[in-house]
Design a protein around this motif. Sequence first.
Motif, short mmCIF file in Angstrom:
data_model
loop_
_atom_site.label_atom_id
_atom_site.label_comp_id
_atom_site.label_asym_id
_atom_site.label_seq_id
_atom_site.Cartn_x
_atom_site.Cartn_y
_atom_site.Cartn_z
N VAL A 118 0.88 -1.17 0.00
CA VAL A 118 0.00 0.00 0.00
C VAL A 118 0.92 1.22 0.00
N ARG A 119 0.70 2.16 -0.95
CA ARG A 119 1.56 3.35 -1.01
C ARG A 119 1.47 4.12 0.32
N GLU A 120 2.62 4.54 0.80
CA GLU A 120 2.65 5.16 2.11
C GLU A 120 1.73 6.37 2.23
N ASP A 121 1.69 7.14 1.13
CA ASP A 121 0.94 8.39 1.20
C ASP A 121 -0.53 8.24 0.80
N ASP A 122 -0.91 7.04 0.36
CA ASP A 122 -2.28 6.90 -0.13
C ASP A 122 -2.78 5.48 0.03
N GLU A 123 -3.66 5.28 1.00
CA GLU A 123 -4.15 3.91 1.32
C GLU A 123 -4.88 3.27 0.15
N GLN A 124 -5.43 4.08 -0.74
CA GLN A 124 -6.19 3.53 -1.85
C GLN A 124 -5.28 3.00 -2.97
N ARG A 125 -4.02 3.45 -2.97
CA ARG A 125 -3.11 3.02 -4.04
C ARG A 125 -2.35 1.78 -3.62
N THR A 126 -2.77 0.65 -4.14
CA THR A 126 -2.11 -0.60 -3.79
C THR A 126 -1.47 -1.15 -5.06
N TYR A 127 -0.39 -1.90 -4.88
CA TYR A 127 0.25 -2.48 -6.06
C TYR A 127 1.10 -3.67 -5.68
N PHE A 128 1.61 -4.36 -6.69
CA PHE A 128 2.46 -5.53 -6.46
C PHE A 128 3.87 -5.25 -6.96
N THR A 129 4.87 -5.56 -6.13
CA THR A 129 6.27 -5.35 -6.51
C THR A 129 6.86 -6.59 -7.18
N LEU A 130 6.10 -7.26 -8.01
CA LEU A 130 6.61 -8.49 -8.65
C LEU A 130 7.83 -8.18 -9.52
N PRO A 131 8.81 -9.08 -9.52
CA PRO A 131 9.99 -8.86 -10.36
C PRO A 131 9.61 -8.88 -11.85
N PRO A 132 10.33 -8.14 -12.67
CA PRO A 132 9.98 -8.05 -14.10
C PRO A 132 9.80 -9.40 -14.79
N SER A 184 -6.12 10.76 -16.09
CA SER A 184 -4.89 11.53 -15.97
C SER A 184 -3.70 10.58 -15.99
N ILE A 185 -2.53 11.09 -16.29
CA ILE A 185 -1.36 10.21 -16.38
C ILE A 185 -1.08 9.55 -15.02
N GLY A 186 -1.31 10.30 -13.93
CA GLY A 186 -1.11 9.75 -12.59
C GLY A 186 -2.04 8.58 -12.32
N LYS A 187 -3.30 8.75 -12.67
CA LYS A 187 -4.30 7.67 -12.51
C LYS A 187 -3.88 6.45 -13.33
N ARG A 188 -3.41 6.72 -14.54
CA ARG A 188 -3.05 5.58 -15.39
C ARG A 188 -1.80 4.87 -14.88
N TYR A 189 -0.84 5.65 -14.34
CA TYR A 189 0.32 5.00 -13.69
C TYR A 189 -0.16 4.09 -12.57
N SER A 190 -1.06 4.61 -11.75
CA SER A 190 -1.41 3.82 -10.58
C SER A 190 -2.24 2.61 -10.99
N ARG A 191 -2.97 2.73 -12.10
CA ARG A 191 -3.71 1.58 -12.60
C ARG A 191 -2.76 0.50 -13.14
N SER A 192 -1.65 0.94 -13.72
CA SER A 192 -0.71 -0.07 -14.23
C SER A 192 0.16 -0.63 -13.09
N ASP A 193 0.39 0.17 -12.04
CA ASP A 193 1.08 -0.36 -10.85
C ASP A 193 0.27 -1.50 -10.23
N GLU A 194 -1.04 -1.30 -10.19
CA GLU A 194 -1.94 -2.29 -9.58
C GLU A 194 -1.76 -3.67 -10.19
N ILE A 195 -1.52 -3.72 -11.48
CA ILE A 195 -1.35 -5.03 -12.11
C ILE A 195 0.13 -5.35 -12.29
N ALA A 196 0.96 -4.71 -11.45
CA ALA A 196 2.37 -5.10 -11.31
C ALA A 196 3.24 -4.80 -12.52
N ILE A 197 2.78 -3.94 -13.43
CA ILE A 197 3.62 -3.62 -14.60
C ILE A 197 4.84 -2.83 -14.11
N PRO A 198 6.05 -3.33 -14.33
CA PRO A 198 7.21 -2.68 -13.72
C PRO A 198 7.65 -1.39 -14.42
#
Lengths: 767, 767
Positions: free
Chosen positions: B622-636, B680-694
Amino acid sequence: MRKKLRVCKNKPQEYACKAFVSVAMCVSCGLFLHTDWVEEAIAKGIGQIVAVTGTDAQKLKKSMAEANIETLLEPYRAAVKEQGDIVKKLKDSKGDEIELKKAVSELKIRKKKLEDQITKLTPKEHVIDRLKMEDLLKRRFFYDQSFSIYGGVTGLYDYGPMGCAIKANVLAEWRRHFILEEQMLEVDCSMLTPEIVLRASGHVERFSDYMVKDVKTGECYRADHLIEGEILTNLIIQLLMTGFILGHLEKLLKAKDINNEKKDEIERLLPQIDNMKSTDMHATIQKYNMKAPLTNNDLSEPVAFNLMFATSIGPTGQIKGFLRPETAQGMFVNFKRLLEFNHGRLPFAAAQIGNSFRNEISPRSGLIRVREFTMAEIEHFVDPADKTHPKFDDVANLEITLYSATNQMNGQPAQLTNLGHAVESKLVDNQTLGYFIGRIYLFLTKCGVNKQRLRFRQHMSNEMAHYATDCWDAECQTTYGWIECVGCADRSCYDLTQHTKFSGIKLVAEKPLPASKKVIVNDISTQNSIIGKEFKQDKDIVMNYLNKLSHDDAKNLHEKLNQSNNTQINIDGKEFKITRQMFELKTSEKIVHVEEYVPSVIEPSFGIGRIMYAMWEHNFVVREDDEQRTYFTLPPIIAPYKCVVLPLSGNNEFKSFVKLISSSLTQAGISHKIDTSSGSIGKRYSRSDEIAIPFAVTIDFDSLKQPYTATLRERDSFKQIRLKIDELANVLQGLSTGTVTWGVVTSMYPEFKEQQATAAKEDSINE
Amino acid sequence: MRKKLRVCKNKPQEYACKAFVSVAMCVSCGLFLHTDWVEEAIAKGIGQIVAVTGTDAQKLKKSMAEANIETLLEPYRAAVKEQGDIVKKLKDSKGDEIELKKAVSELKIRKKKLEDQITKLTPKEHVIDRLKMEDLLKRRFFYDQSFSIYGGVTGLYDYGPMGCAIKANVLAEWRRHFILEEQMLEVDCSMLTPEIVLRASGHVERFSDYMVKDVKTGECYRADHLIEGEILTNLIIQLLMTGFILGHLEKLLKAKDINNEKKDEIERLLPQIDNMKSTDMHATIQKYNMKAPLTNNDLSEPVAFNLMFATSIGPTGQIKGFLRPETAQGMFVNFKRLLEFNHGRLPFAAAQIGNSFRNEISPRSGLIRVREFTMAEIEHFVDPADKTHPKFDDVANLEITLYSATNQMNGQPAQLTNLGHAVESKLVDNQTLGYFIGRIYLFLTKCGVNKQRLRFRQHMSNEMAHYATDCWDAECQTTYGWIECVGCADRSCYDLTQHTKFSGIKLVAEKPLPASKKVIVNDISTQNSIIGKEFKQDKDIVMNYLNKLSHDDAKNLHEKLNQSNNTQINIDGKEFKITRQMFELKTSEKIVHVEEYVPSVIEPSFGIGRIMYAMWEHNFVVREDDEQRTYFTLPPIIAPYKCVVLPLSGNNEFKSFVKLISSSLTQAGISHKIDTSSGSIGKRYSRSDEIAIPFAVTIDFDSLKQPYTATLRERDSFKQIRLKIDELANVLQGLSTGTVTWGVVTSMYPEFKEQQATAAKEDSINE
């Protein structure tokens, strides 16, 4: 060397013969028979001969090639055309149904005769000895029967290391070629499937074959195969009698009395078998007095046998389930999730690779008809109003052999056709279907299917499911005939509609209207307490009925009640008296911007095992100078190992080089085999050719000197080059992924010849 | 935003609450409950609370972390050690069997207490909110329940595009890491398996769980889970009472009268459940008056329920079959073919990836316990006399957390251990087993399993199958506890011996003797005609017996007959009189150079679904600054797409760049997603983070100027660089195959910051 020959079950002994040449196959058990025994079998009336193969058959074919084939085919083509015209005329005039059926049946008979002639007369450049190929496939464990230490189970096969690696390569290429290229949404769904899903798809009701039983032993036969087998036996006997066979068998066969009239009658049955109903089959079996092949006992009436494997899910047995017969349903039931994943936008394609199961009654034809198999399927969902494809231009210039329904109808052969023209002229229904035909063609040929032996055959209107718009099968020519390897159908909106009906969940997409529009919306209200009091336990039936009335019906009811305060309605045969107090209708206007629609689906469906089998047949080669040396010319991307590493001899100094090269190949992700066995280098080359390894790296005494080098040999051309060891991995990576051709590599490095000579010398010493 | 919360089946209503925080889970239906309802449920005595999670639990854990944990654990460790010593003493002195059993049982109780304390007390760095993670996994269709438009089937799941891509990546890496690296022989065998094969393996007889039924409704429960659930409920109530819980629940729970004595008695049962027999379970259920959780009805006696799915193969139903419960048997039954493929040489390893099926009685725990699952198994066949491994040195220096049987016995924790030392000291039985432990460790950590939350736990002698030599499970710590993801066992020669016994086919290897030796060979001849005349229908029994006599028995019989002309023999309880004429024995000497032996097998067995689940938990952030932004740190190498391509806005000029980049990535085989949606580009980044895109490639207005460039952003660090578009594919290929790190790339290209600022600004406008 004398080899033992497997023989028919009916005579379970082993014969020894000089060469491994088979002459005929027994229908009952599928085994090949040796000449001696064929004579004996026919004399004694046991066994049934079905096909003539081997050396004699090849001689036969060669002599036939010299005749003018088209001249011979002319009358057959004309006969088909004549009948095709009659059928068309009957269809256009919407004439008598029975007349039409008869005419279609006659058309099929003539088509079948024509096809048989073509098969007989066309010179085959690539006739292969199937037995020899299967021997290689089993000996080097590409595949073999499952559980054979326990006697085996028919229709189940295991892939060994070579088959498994080839399969993994085919699937990896499939993922690259389809999923990656088109950004398809891949899913991986359960094989265990509850009954309701397969009721919706129609499999519970219709996915069956007719079966007959030996009334005494209970042995089961697939009815159509049995009838076909009986007829073929008769036809073969005819064929033998008309001179297409070795003289010494002929005299034996003349004993069998078959007149031309009966022959003709039987021959006419053959093309009709596929459409026979249970009663037709029963009549045929009785008319020709057909018996159980193994025992000669009577046969039962044909009964439908569902081909799905049933099981029950959970401990109480309350969830009836099946093993899926295709992977497609998993994609349909996930449609909503996938649409959402794709942000609600169409078109998109789902894809799935996985196993499916069909409980075949009596599987035969080796890998062609099995009980468990891997499929790769695509469901491309598209707006039925717009089936154009943005990338169609990429494939429009391909020249592909198409066998249209019209040509089949007119007795004309398949034709090399420009795909762009085919779609423009509406021969292929739409761009999306055309695009997939093109992509399938590219995939199959990239995998090693011979494009001369690949055709796309269009389904004729009577073959196609009633809901399908257009359907083309990619068929590969093999020793089993033309076999369907990929189906490519436009299934319209059938599947999603069915699942909506059975699940109650709407499976639709939305699209913006060109302009927003007003619609009138019903707002029905029912007086539940009054209805409840009046109809007691039937209250839900009534409420449900009232709430689901269509716009017009609701309006009608509302008007009637306004006029006469009450009215009778009939729900499922029961009468209910509805009063004005029970039902209220208000209508309102609403502006809508989108409309819902059920997407069409275009479904390319790949049988991986069949594709592999066709690849093997199309790439099986016997070395011209040595009948014992057989190999596969599979393209590097499909080959099980990309390369073999061979030290020239057991010399200790070679070992570190083998290790070094192997680890550099592993690091570059190049699958390879190390062969340090003691055979001569020539023997080892031919052993690696057998398993389709395209490249061989050899370490010899020159490798020990600086700069360290090795030779690189190509399988099909025998050519060798010499290059530095530290360049090997890079060159082989290019070659094995197909980014560099052998032609380019040979132009960059000097050809190497000495070792070849050494190898030949060594061979002669060793042998 | 207010979210709806799923609640227990027993109370099928939906609650709305401010935050999505769950407090407890219901044992009966596995759903999470909201605080309000927990109070209500306890007050009314419905539902059973089993676990405390969510925000409050986290607070609780944080405060506990401050205590000195080891001090608190000390008495528990001592108690285990004390009892462990008693068990050892009893074992050494070979004392009374019943005494020993009692002592082992007490040891287990103490171990369980210790483990519970550790779980309770250890500060968790990575405590994740499972509900939040599962919400993401389902929302973005990593996986979801199968057939849910039809209500779903428990224990069956479908992988969506993201799960499917991750699975394909895990399997591709598995092939590279194991099969390619060790040149294993991969096979692909049938899932449908005839009964005899699974009789030989022991599955027909022993692969079952105990089940109890609700006597009125017929609902089934797994007996051990039911007992465990009942006990846990009681324990939780205790836990709540002892203050480990929010004050406002406490007062409600005090109403339940549970004294310490009962608590202790119940707690002692817990670790014994796994070894309970049917009778023990029945006694426990009766003693504590346990009832069916949903209805409170009585329960039946426990009965064994075989976990295999049964079906019948072929139309007559004569071949009883099962869906395989593991892939291993396919490799054992192909042993002879594989040995031959490997030129008769040992050691070699077979490998198989495929699905297996287990008809779980009442599956729960999401992906951890399912009815259909993918396994990857290796069977490494080796000479039992030599289990060294030539590549052991490659892994000898790894430091791995090992949880030895001794440490489990002594109450000591798992220890970071040097693998070389572990094998040297015989803690791990042999080099080959040790080598695989090392390779499994490298594989799991490469796939993203956190090495801090991975341990190898040795089976204690009482857990291990009687034939196994040594067994280590790779366990991953998750919110479900430590779960077994990979088993790694030295199974000795059990499997091949069993299949030899059941099939009658010898499954052995040969090895050269150090020196050739002379052996005496029996040459038995029987007089068939005399035996036939004498024993009629029993003649085969007698001949078979005589021909199979061992060397010594044949010699004895021969001598007896020489002395007295005839003798009585007993075959299966029947007497036969054998005369001298019937039996002749000659012996001869033979020189043999090889000896036969049954290979041992070392079996690493991977549960792919469980590994994926552990990977997800270990990489969920969960991103430190935003509880709603969650993502996976899967290796590439594991991430479903390697990269997303984003145009900064819908500007038409960007389109050709997107197409260009996409086609260069496709050509390089880099899976990617294009996101041209309007967020927005920020929203789209966070949407791609969610599905672990590195990695994210963004095209902005600077991209339009020559030299054409784009920005490349990394998911975990947020950092961006700017590089030429024609370098992109190459850089991304390195990054996504792991040959180049992000660190290296950032040192080569200038960091880029502007757009990030633009994105943030844009975000604030959009929100």
